[in-house]
Scaffold this active site. Structure first.
Site, PDB file in Angstrom:
ATOM      1  N   LYS A 185      44.091  60.385  66.963  1.00  9.32           N
ATOM      2  CA  LYS A 185      45.128  59.690  66.188  1.00  9.32           C
ATOM      3  C   LYS A 185      45.211  60.397  64.835  1.00  9.32           C
ATOM      4  CE  LYS A 185      46.098  56.952  63.330  1.00  9.32           C
ATOM      5  NZ  LYS A 185      46.861  57.371  62.130  1.00  9.32           N
ATOM      6  N   GLU A 260      32.889  59.521  58.237  1.00 14.59           N
ATOM      7  CA  GLU A 260      32.821  60.445  57.101  1.00 14.59           C
ATOM      8  C   GLU A 260      33.774  59.886  56.055  1.00 14.59           C
ATOM      9  OE1 GLU A 260      33.424  62.531  54.558  1.00 14.59           O
ATOM     10  OE2 GLU A 260      34.452  64.061  55.725  1.00 14.59           O
ATOM     11  N   CYS A 294      36.857  65.422  50.455  1.00 13.77           N
ATOM     12  CA  CYS A 294      35.856  64.354  50.336  1.00 13.77           C
ATOM     13  C   CYS A 294      34.616  64.816  49.590  1.00 13.77           C
ATOM     14  CB  CYS A 294      35.501  63.837  51.721  1.00 13.77           C
ATOM     15  SG  CYS A 294      35.344  65.154  52.920  1.00 13.77           S
ATOM     16  N   GLU A 394      36.437  57.132  43.976  1.00 14.21           N
ATOM     17  CA  GLU A 394      36.964  58.369  44.543  1.00 14.21           C
ATOM     18  C   GLU A 394      38.444  58.485  44.172  1.00 14.21           C
ATOM     19  OE1 GLU A 394      37.366  58.843  48.909  1.00 14.21           O
ATOM     20  OE2 GLU A 394      36.426  60.792  48.624  1.00 14.21           O
TER      21      GLU A 394
HETATM   22  P1  NAD Z   1      42.682  55.814  55.330  1.00 16.42           P
HETATM   23  O1  NAD Z   1      41.215  55.740  55.435  1.00 16.42           O
HETATM   24  O2  NAD Z   1      43.410  54.521  55.308  1.00 16.42           O
HETATM   25  O3  NAD Z   1      43.296  56.678  56.537  1.00 16.42           O
HETATM   26  C1  NAD Z   1      42.574  57.641  57.267  1.00 16.42           C
HETATM   27  C2  NAD Z   1      42.965  57.542  58.742  1.00 16.42           C
HETATM   28  O4  NAD Z   1      42.645  56.229  59.221  1.00 16.42           O
HETATM   29  C3  NAD Z   1      44.463  57.717  59.015  1.00 16.42           C
HETATM   30  O5  NAD Z   1      44.645  58.379  60.248  1.00 16.42           O
HETATM   31  C4  NAD Z   1      44.954  56.280  59.150  1.00 16.42           C
HETATM   32  O6  NAD Z   1      46.120  56.146  59.929  1.00 16.42           O
HETATM   33  C5  NAD Z   1      43.778  55.635  59.843  1.00 16.42           C
HETATM   34  N1  NAD Z   1      43.687  54.168  59.685  1.00 16.42           N
HETATM   35  C6  NAD Z   1      44.192  53.406  58.691  1.00 16.42           C
HETATM   36  N2  NAD Z   1      43.916  52.098  58.922  1.00 16.42           N
HETATM   37  C7  NAD Z   1      43.218  52.039  60.070  1.00 16.42           C
HETATM   38  C8  NAD Z   1      42.643  50.985  60.832  1.00 16.42           C
HETATM   39  N3  NAD Z   1      42.743  49.695  60.447  1.00 16.42           N
HETATM   40  N4  NAD Z   1      41.985  51.291  61.966  1.00 16.42           N
HETATM   41  C9  NAD Z   1      41.858  52.570  62.371  1.00 16.42           C
HETATM   42  N5  NAD Z   1      42.403  53.611  61.706  1.00 16.42           N
HETATM   43  C10 NAD Z   1      43.076  53.356  60.572  1.00 16.42           C
HETATM   44  O7  NAD Z   1      43.019  56.681  54.048  1.00 16.42           O
HETATM   45  P2  NAD Z   1      44.416  56.849  53.276  1.00 16.42           P
HETATM   46  O8  NAD Z   1      45.088  55.526  53.099  1.00 16.42           O
HETATM   47  O9  NAD Z   1      45.175  57.919  53.949  1.00 16.42           O
HETATM   48  O10 NAD Z   1      43.903  57.366  51.858  1.00 16.42           O
HETATM   49  C11 NAD Z   1      43.357  56.442  50.939  1.00 16.42           C
HETATM   50  C12 NAD Z   1      42.133  57.004  50.255  1.00 16.42           C
HETATM   51  O11 NAD Z   1      41.133  57.317  51.224  1.00 16.42           O
HETATM   52  C13 NAD Z   1      42.323  58.335  49.521  1.00 16.42           C
HETATM   53  O12 NAD Z   1      42.863  58.186  48.275  1.00 16.42           O
HETATM   54  C14 NAD Z   1      40.926  58.862  49.484  1.00 16.42           C
HETATM   55  O13 NAD Z   1      40.207  58.287  48.435  1.00 16.42           O
HETATM   56  C15 NAD Z   1      40.344  58.397  50.798  1.00 16.42           C
HETATM   57  N6  NAD Z   1      40.391  59.479  51.810  1.00 16.42           N
HETATM   58  C16 NAD Z   1      39.245  60.100  52.089  1.00 16.42           C
HETATM   59  C17 NAD Z   1      39.250  61.135  53.000  1.00 16.42           C
HETATM   60  C18 NAD Z   1      37.996  61.851  53.343  1.00 16.42           C
HETATM   61  O14 NAD Z   1      38.045  63.000  53.763  1.00 16.42           O
HETATM   62  N7  NAD Z   1      36.867  61.221  53.261  1.00 16.42           N
HETATM   63  C19 NAD Z   1      40.424  61.547  53.621  1.00 16.42           C
HETATM   64  C20 NAD Z   1      41.605  60.863  53.317  1.00 16.42           C
HETATM   65  C21 NAD Z   1      41.559  59.833  52.402  1.00 16.42           C
END
Ligand code: NAD
Length: 490
Positions: A185, A260, A294, A394
């Site tokens: 996904k 992660e 990250c 973060e």
């Molecule tokens: P997120 O964690 O919401 O999204 C990451 C992934 O999870 C996406 O594919 C999203 O569609 C999916 N997702 C969202 N809600 C979900 C759920 N309930 N169940 C399963 N999957 C779900 O992150 P975001 O909203 O894109 O970004 C927000 C913050 O997260 C960023 O500002 C940053 O601080 C952090 N982030 C961290 C990383 C990392 O590499 N650790 C990567 C992206 C974002």
């Protein structure tokens, strides 16, 4: 913008479908998700927003594929197939990198490196497939006991937007090496290269249904994938709150997880450091991918003896940095979205209100010719208190928080004072001090005199709120194999 139009044209048709059981599935009457070019704000493509039925179809295909030709090929042949996957990716690297730049905003040379890494994951795990040996356990004269590593089953992979294509590969390559199948996904903001990747893998000979890609919204498709009872392991990269939701959903059917979840990594520069090395390294540690990494070195712990010289050097080099559309290979590209831009600007606005001095940057930027892009200036905040929001949360943007420290003891205490524990770096000429810091740092990876110095074969993952489990290297394989012990009584 003619460069942009040329690039879109040379990228060829972009995927506008899901990929389930070896077939394109178009949107039909489903909702669609628009994906934008962050460098211009223009719409690139729309893809179907997969729903729980689509996830169920993809999981069913992956479950069927577990018992198909995929299960019958020998480990040697599976390794050869993964090797061909790497080669197939390399053959299409130019196009993949171009689309990665257009979809995620990163400078083209970084996208090229990302695609290279994507291929390298397949090549690396290709070499391990026929080396996944078991053990024998001595139980005495009248018994024979051995273990073998067997596939765990259908694996789910929920991927963020910051390094879209290689993050898919870093999860599915070890999963395939162990004989599993997968449903991916991708993130809402960057679905394109995951869809292109699966087509290349099938072109290299991967049987249909082994990898399925369902773009969709996190709370619909991501949630459905995490809670699907036939998914035996979920690999997730993203934010802490979402990681907790994924783990909770996986727990309903006792699936294992690799999480992660980001970080707030400290980068210590001691008085005896070589500043000519440390300065560009600190900057690369924070500004790579516009800070959307990250493991970015977001907190600079500067020992007081070199603090001023170090900070002056950082500001001087930051001033020379170019900010532009990724196609123009600038030092730094845009952030991923308007939402992320607003989020990052919120951090610096609030920091100013608390009296923190922004030494350089701190604002959204407008780039001529790319007025709709989501650019944020490379930013350094001075004299940040270790417990300030800017030193604890973060930001996921190009914002470095400088924290002066007296000595290594105080540095270690501050380094470990956040909820996260992903990475840590130190610059010093004193190996004893470096090792002392490395041992004391609560972090899954430590870099001495070279941030981000480890490669794709080195275990990666976090302590504390940064997550559970390890990706990359041999360490990743543990998540994708069950150990089966067979005991024969003679
Ligand atoms: P997120 O964690 O919401 O999204 C990451 C992934 O999870 C996406 O594919 C999203 O569609 C999916 N997702 C969202 N809600 C979900 C759920 N309930 N169940 C399963 N999957 C779900 O992150 P975001 O909203 O894109 O970004 C927000 C913050 O997260 C960023 O500002 C940053 O601080 C952090 N982030 C961290 C990383 C990392 O590499 N650790 C990567 C992206 C974002």
């Amino acid at each position: 913008m003619s460069r942009w139009r040329d690039a879109i044209e040379s990228a060829g048709p972009l995927p506008d479908y899901m990929w389930i059981d070896g077939h394109q599935v178009t949107a039909g009457d489903r909702d669609q998700i628009e994906t934008l070019d962050p460098g211009s704000g223009h719409t690139l493509q729309s893809v179907p927003a997969g729903n729980s039925d689509d996830i169920a179809a993809a999981v069913a295909a992956a479950k069927t594929a577990l018992r198909g030709p995929w299960s019958e090929i020998t480990p040697k042949a599976r390794g050869q197939l993964l090797h061909r996957c790497g080669e197939r990716i390399r053959a299409d690297a130019k196009r993949l990198a171009l689309v990665e730049t257009l979809d995620s905003g990163k400078p083209l040379r970084d996208a090229e490196a990302t695609v290279q890494r994507t291929a390298d994951y397949f090549t690396y795990y290709a070499g391990l497939v026929d080396k996944l040996e078991g053990t024998t356990v001595p139980l005495g004269q009248n018994k024979v006991c051995f273990t073998e590593r067997v596939p765990i089953g259908v694996t789910g992979h929920i991927v963020p937007w910051n390094v879209p294509v290689s993050m898919v590969a870093r999860g599915i390559a070890p999963a395939l090496a162990c004989g599993n199948t997968a449903v991916v996904k991708p993130a809402e903001d960057t679905p394109l290269t995951a869809l292109m990747l699966v087509e290349l893998l099938e072109d290299a000979g991967l049987p249909k249904g082994v990898i399925n890609v369902v773009p969709g919204r996190g709370d619909v498709a991501g949630q459905a994938l995490s809670e699907h009872p036939d998914v035996r392991h979920v690999t997730f990269t993203g934010s802490v709150p979402t990681g907790k939701k994924v783990m909770t959903a996986a727990a309903t059917h006792l699936a294992s997880v690799t999480l992660e979840l980001g970080g707030k990594s400290p980068h210590l520069v001691l008085n005896d450091a070589d500043l000519d090395r440390a300065i560009p390294d600190v900057l690369a540690g924070i500004y790579k991918n516009a800070g959307q990494i990250c493991s970015a070195g977001t907190r600079l712990l500067a020992q007081r003896g070199i603090h001023d010289e170090l900070v002056d050097g950082l500001i001087a080099q930051t001033r020379t940095m170019s900010l532009d559309h990724g196609l123009n290979n600038p030092d730094m590209g845009p952030l991923i979205s308007a939402r992320q831009l607003q989020r990052v600007a919120g951090f610096t606005d609030r920091a100013r209100q608390r009296g923190i001095e922004i030494l350089i940057g701190g604002n959204p930027a407008t780039i001529a010719g790319c007025e709709g892009g989501f650019f944020f200036e490379p930013t350094i905040a001075g004299n940040v208190a270790p417990d300030d929001e800017l030193a604890q949360a973060e930001v996921f943007g190009p914002v470095l928080s400088v924290i002066p420290v007296d000595d290594i003891d105080q540095a270690i205490e501050i380094a470990n004072s956040t909820a996260y524990g992903l990475a840590a770096g130190v610059h010093t000429r004193d190996i004893s001090q470096a090792m002392r810091f490395a041992r004391a740092a609560e972090a899954g990876q430590v870099f001495i005199n070279g941030y981000h110095g480890a490669g794709d074969t080195v275990p990666f993952g976090g302590m504390k709120d940064s997550g559970i489990g390890r990706e990359k290297g041999m360490a990743a394989l543990g998540a994708y194999c069950e150990v089966k012990a067979v005991t024969v009584t003679l």
